[in-house]
Design a protein around this motif. Sequence first.
Motif, PDB file in Angstrom:
ATOM      1  N   CYS A 104     -15.280 -41.678 -22.943  1.00  0.00           N
ATOM      2  CA  CYS A 104     -15.992 -41.442 -24.201  1.00  0.00           C
ATOM      3  C   CYS A 104     -15.318 -40.347 -25.024  1.00  0.00           C
ATOM      4  O   CYS A 104     -15.278 -40.429 -26.250  1.00  0.00           O
ATOM      5  CB  CYS A 104     -17.456 -41.123 -23.934  1.00  0.00           C
ATOM      6  SG  CYS A 104     -18.379 -42.566 -23.321  1.00  0.00           S
ATOM      7  N   CYS A 137     -17.127 -37.178 -19.553  1.00  0.00           N
ATOM      8  CA  CYS A 137     -16.657 -38.567 -19.520  1.00  0.00           C
ATOM      9  C   CYS A 137     -15.348 -38.703 -20.301  1.00  0.00           C
ATOM     10  O   CYS A 137     -15.356 -38.735 -21.532  1.00  0.00           O
ATOM     11  CB  CYS A 137     -17.726 -39.494 -20.112  1.00  0.00           C
ATOM     12  SG  CYS A 137     -17.235 -41.226 -20.115  1.00  0.00           S
ATOM     13  N   CYS A 185     -22.421 -44.189 -21.524  1.00  0.00           N
ATOM     14  CA  CYS A 185     -21.239 -44.673 -22.245  1.00  0.00           C
ATOM     15  C   CYS A 185     -21.591 -45.738 -23.278  1.00  0.00           C
ATOM     16  O   CYS A 185     -21.039 -45.739 -24.385  1.00  0.00           O
ATOM     17  CB  CYS A 185     -20.210 -45.222 -21.261  1.00  0.00           C
ATOM     18  SG  CYS A 185     -19.525 -43.974 -20.156  1.00  0.00           S
TER      19      CYS A 185
END
Length: 67
Positions: free
Chosen positions: A36, A33, A3
């Motif tokens: 993100c 994710c 991240c």
Amino acid sequence: MNCERVAELAGRFVDGATDPGENAAIEAHRMTCPKCAALIGELELLGRLHAELAPIEPPAGMVERIV
């Protein structure tokens, strides 16, 4: 890719300024994710909105006062 690295590269990624290896790693990471994926989605939206803005002219004499 993690991240922190995605956050560092996100602006360049959205602008098409990352290399193919970075692109692949970012794409793979954002598929897993949500945080993100949301960051990149927001940057993409900002880019589209910015592109839709009409250009503006500075007030008369402003450029001459600055330079």
